[in-house]
Design a protein around this motif. Structure first.
Motif, PDB file in Angstrom:
ATOM      1  N   PHE A 111      -4.796   4.844  -7.924  1.00 32.59           N
ATOM      2  CA  PHE A 111      -4.167   4.115  -6.808  1.00 32.59           C
ATOM      3  C   PHE A 111      -4.135   2.594  -7.001  1.00 32.59           C
ATOM      4  N   ALA A 118      -8.032   4.306   1.360  1.00 27.53           N
ATOM      5  CA  ALA A 118      -7.056   3.665   0.470  1.00 27.53           C
ATOM      6  C   ALA A 118      -6.997   2.164   0.736  1.00 27.53           C
ATOM      7  N   CYS A 165      -7.796  -0.977  -1.861  1.00 31.10           N
ATOM      8  CA  CYS A 165      -6.832  -2.049  -2.105  1.00 31.10           C
ATOM      9  C   CYS A 165      -7.456  -3.409  -1.767  1.00 31.10           C
ATOM     10  N   LEU A 167      -6.367   7.160   4.849  1.00 23.45           N
ATOM     11  CA  LEU A 167      -5.699   5.869   4.650  1.00 23.45           C
ATOM     12  C   LEU A 167      -6.694   4.713   4.721  1.00 23.45           C
ATOM     13  N   LEU A 209       1.057   4.304  -2.721  1.00 22.55           N
ATOM     14  CA  LEU A 209       0.804   5.701  -2.335  1.00 22.55           C
ATOM     15  C   LEU A 209       1.965   6.615  -2.716  1.00 22.55           C
ATOM     16  N   SER A 236      -3.719  13.174  -0.508  1.00 20.29           N
ATOM     17  CA  SER A 236      -4.907  12.596  -1.129  1.00 20.29           C
ATOM     18  C   SER A 236      -4.491  11.319  -1.849  1.00 20.29           C
ATOM     19  N   ILE A 237      -5.462  10.429  -2.021  1.00 21.40           N
ATOM     20  CA  ILE A 237      -5.170   9.138  -2.650  1.00 21.40           C
ATOM     21  C   ILE A 237      -5.017   9.357  -4.151  1.00 21.40           C
ATOM     22  N   ILE A 287       4.402   5.786   5.971  1.00 13.96           N
ATOM     23  CA  ILE A 287       4.508   6.879   4.990  1.00 13.96           C
ATOM     24  C   ILE A 287       5.001   8.166   5.632  1.00 13.96           C
ATOM     25  N   GLU A 343       0.834  -1.215   0.000  1.00 14.35           N
ATOM     26  CA  GLU A 343       0.000   0.000   0.000  1.00 14.35           C
ATOM     27  C   GLU A 343       0.862   1.256   0.000  1.00 14.35           C
TER      28      GLU A 343
END
Lengths: 354, 230
Positions: free
Chosen positions: A122, A189, A193, A186, A85, A117-118, A162, A81
Motif C-alpha cells: 500500500f 490504511a 499513509c 480504512l 487503494l 483488505s489493504i 471508494i 489514499e
C-alpha cells in the motif's frame, strides 16, 4: 506594519502544538494553498502538480515566499489514499481551468464488496511515495523557516470516495456494524499513509473528515460510528495532528477534541465563540471563509473577518478549506498584516472579576 | 369510486411510508391505489409529496439528516414508480422540462438527486446529465431539448466557479432560460453576481425550493381543473 516579533513562524507553530506560550497566533493552514501567482511565476499548470514531487513542493513553497503565509503544505488534492487503494483518478489534464482531481472509478460497487483488505504494498502504491518525496523537498526548501504540513483523509470521507456515498450514508443507518468494519480497515490504511509522511518529516498532519459534518450526519452517528476510528488513528500518530471538519460542527466540537487530535479545525459555519466555551483550552483553528472572504472579498472585508476570528478566540488563524488558487496575493498579505498587528481587546473589570 | 375514508387511509399510509422510509409500505399502498382506481395525482401529491414535506421539516429541525433523507427518497420513488404510469396528464400550459447536473470536477450528486426527485414528482421531463459534467454539455443539452430550466449543482468551493461560465454561456445563447444553482458553497450573493435566477444553499433548501416549485405547479393544475369544470 511589518512583523516585529522574533519568534520564527516555525517555532511559533511548534510551540503552539506543544502547549507552550506563543507571542501571537500563527496564520497558517493544514490544507492546500496553491496560488495562481505562484503557478505563473513557476510556469506550472495546476493539473501537472499532482504527479510531480518537485512541482508540488515548489508551488507549496511559493505561497510562503510570495505572501509570508506561515507554512508549506502538500499535496493539493484529496485522492492520494483512494488511489493507492486501487481507485482510478481524474486530474483533468485536458483542461486549462483549475479543477481538483476526483475519483473516476471506485473499488467497492455494492454492499458485498465492503470487506476489502489493504494492499500489501500500500505505502508504495499510487502517489504516496511522491507526496513523501515532496514533503522532503519542501522541508529542504523552507523547512527551517516554517512548519511543513500535509494531510490525509478521515476514514468516513475516504469510504465515501471508494464506494458510492449514497450507499455509505444509507448503510451508516441501516447496517452500522458493516460500515464500522470498513472504517476500521480504512483507519489502518490512513495510519500507514500518515506514518510515511511523518517519516518524511511533516511537522503536522491534518486529518480531513469533512464527510462527517453535521450537515450530513447526526452528532449521534458521528459519536457512535466515526469517533472510535478517529481515536484509533490519532492514538497511533506521533507528530502534531489536527482534525478538520467543515460545515456544521458546533454540536460535535467536543467529540472532535475527544478524538485525541492535538488541535481541531472548523470552518466559517462554526460559531467559534460558542465552541470556545464548550472546549475550554483545547487548541482551536479557524475559521475564515477561504473563498467568499479571502478570494472574493475586499481587503477591508478580509481584515474585519480575521479580527473576528481572533476576537472569537481561535488559537491559529486558519482557513475553512483549501484556499482557491485565484486568491489575490494582496488579500493574503492583508490577512497576515492583520494578524501581525492584532491586539486582544483588554477585558474590562467586570470580565476580570469573573 | 372509493370512499373518503379509504382515500384518507391510503394517503396516510403513503405519507407515513415516506416519513418512516418504508419502501415496502409505499409499494403496498401504491398498488392498492392502482387496484382501487384512486386518482394517482391525488396519491402522489397528497400522499408521497406530503410525506416528503414532513421529511423536509424534520431535516430542518435536525431530527433527520442526509441518510434519512435518502431513505425517504427511496420510499417515495418506490411509490412513484407504481403510480406514475397512471397519472392523467393535464395541459398545464408549461412545457416543464429541466436539464440538471453536477458541474465538472464535482462528483457529489446527492443534493442534485433530491432536486431531481421533486421534478420527477411534479411531472417534469428531467434530462439528468449526472455528475462531473463538462461545462459545454449543459449548454448543448439545453439547446437540444429546449428546456425551460437548467439546474447546476456544485458541492465544493473548488468546483463552484465553473458555474459562472455555464451561466454566461447559457445567457448568451438563450436569454430566456431560467437558471438555478445550488450546493453548499453557493450564496445568494454569488447567485446574484453571476446572474442566476435562483439558488439553493443546501439539500434542505434545494428540497424546499423544489417543493415550492411543485406547489405552484399544483396550484396551476387546480386552476386548470377549475376552468375545465367551470
Amino acid at each position: 506594519m511589518a512583523e516585529t516579533r522574533t519568534m520564527t513562524p516555525k517555532e511559533r507553530v511548534l510551540k503552539l502544538f506543544a502547549g507552550e506560550k506563543v507571542d501571537r497566533p500563527p496564520c497558517f493552514s493544514g490544507m492546500g494553498n496553491a496560488t495562481t501567482d505562484g503557478l505563473q511565476r513557476l510556469g506550472y499548470k495546476f493539473a501537472a502538480l499532482h504527479s510531480n514531487a518537485k512541482m508540488m513542493a515548489d508551488v507549496a513553497a511559493a505561497t510562503y515566499k510570495l505572501t509570508g503565509f506561515e507554512c508549506g503544505v502538500v499535496p493539493f488534492d484529496l485522492c492520494v489514499e483512494a488511489e493507492a487503494l486501487g481507485c482510478e483518478i481524474n486530474v483533468y489534464a485536458h483542461l486549462d481551468d483549475i479543477l481538483y482531481p476526483t475519483i473516476k472509478k471506485k473499488i467497492i460497487h455494492n454492499e458485498e464488496e465492503m470487506g476489502i483488505s489493504i494492499p500489501r504494498d500500500f505505502t508504495r502504491r499510487g502517489r504516496i511515495p511522491l507526496v513523501k518525496e515532496a514533503i522532503g523537498l519542501l522541508k529542504a526548501d523552507i523547512g527551517n523557516d516554517v512548519a511543513v504540513g500535509t494531510y490525509v483523509l478521515g476514514p468516513f470521507t475516504l469510504a465515501g470516495q471508494i464506494m458510492e456515498l449514497n450507499d455509505l450514508l444509507k448503510l451508516s443507518f441501516k447496517k452500522p456494524e458493516k460500515v464500522g468494519n470498513l472504517l476500521d480497515i480504512l483507519a489502518d490504511a490512513i495510519v500507514l499513509c500518515a506514518r510515511e509522511f511523518e517519516e518524511a518529516g511533516a511537522d503536522y498532519i491534518t486529518v480531513r473528515e469533512m464527510g462527517a459534518t453535521s450537515d450530513v450526519l447526526s452528532p449521534r452517528v458521528f459519536k457512535n460510528l466515526i469517533l472510535p476510528y478517529l481515536k484509533k488513528i490519532f492514538s497511533q500518530l506521533r507528530t502534531n495532528t489536527v482534525l478538520h471538519i467543515c460545515g456544521k460542527t458546533n454540536d460535535i466540537a467536543p467529540f472532535m477534541v475527544e478524538s485525541g487530535a492535538s488541535a481541531i479545525s472548523v470552518d466559517q459555519k462554526n460559531d467559534v465563540a460558542e465552541t470556545r466555551k464548550k472546549i475550554d483550552k483545547a487548541l482551536l483553528f479557524g475559521n475564515y471563509d477561504p473563498y467568499n472572504v479571502l478570494v472574493a472579498g475586499s481587503e477591508a472585508n478580509v481584515r474585519q473577518v480575521i479580527r473576528k476570528c481572533l476576537d472569537d478566540g481561535v488559537d491559529a488563524v486558519w482557513p475553512g478549506c483549501d484556499i482557491w488558487p485565484t486568491v489575490p496575493v494582496e488579500n493574503i498579505k492583508a490577512m497576515m498584516d492583520e494578524v501581525y498587528n492584532y491586539r486582544r481587546p483588554v477585558p474590562n473589570k467586570e470580565e476580570i472579576k469573573k | 369510486m372509493i370512499t373518503d375514508e379509504k382515500r384518507q387511509e391510503l394517503l396516510d399510509r403513503l405519507r407515513n411510508s415516506v416519513i418512516q422510509y418504508d419502501e415496502d409500505g409505499a409499494k403496498e399502498a401504491s398498488n392498492e391505489v392502482v387496484e382501487l382506481g384512486m386518482d394517482a395525482n391525488d396519491a402522489i401529491f397528497n400522499g408521497l409529496v406530503s410525506g416528503m414535506e414532513e421529511v423536509g421539516r424534520l431535516f430542518e429541525a435536525q431530527e433527520y439528516f442526509v441518510p434519512e433523507l435518502l431513505m425517504s427518497a427511496d420510499a417515495l420513488y418506490a411509490g412513484l414508480d407504481i403510480l406514475k404510469p397512471h397519472v392523467k396528464q393535464l395541459d398545464l400550459g408549461v412545457k416543464g422540462s429541466v436539464v440538471i447536473g453536477t458541474v465538472e470536477g464535482d462528483v457529489h450528486d446527492i443534493g442534485k438527486n433530491i432536486v431531481k426527485m421533486m421534478f420527477d414528482v411534479a411531472g417534469f421531463t428531467v434530462y439528468d446529465l449526472g455528475r462531473d459534467v463538462p461545462l459545454d454539455k449543459f449548454v448543448e443539452e439545453q439547446l437540444k431539448t429546449d428546456s425551460d430550466l437548467v439546474c447546476l449543482s456544485a458541492m465544493m468551493t473548488t468546483t463552484m466557479v465553473g458555474m459562472k461560465k455555464v451561466i454566461d454561456d447559457l445567457r448568451a445563447k438563450n436569454p430566456n432560460v431560467k437558471i438555478m444553482i445550488g450546493g453548499a458553497p453557493v450564496s445568494s450573493d454569488i447567485a446574484g453576481k453571476w446572474g442566476a435566477d435562483g439558488y439553493a444553499k443546501d439539500a434542505n433548501n434545494a428540497l424546499k425550493d423544489a417543493i415550492n416549485m411543485v406547489s405552484s405547479l399544483k396550484k396551476m393544475k387546480e386552476e386548470a381543473e377549475a376552468r375545465k369544470k367551470g
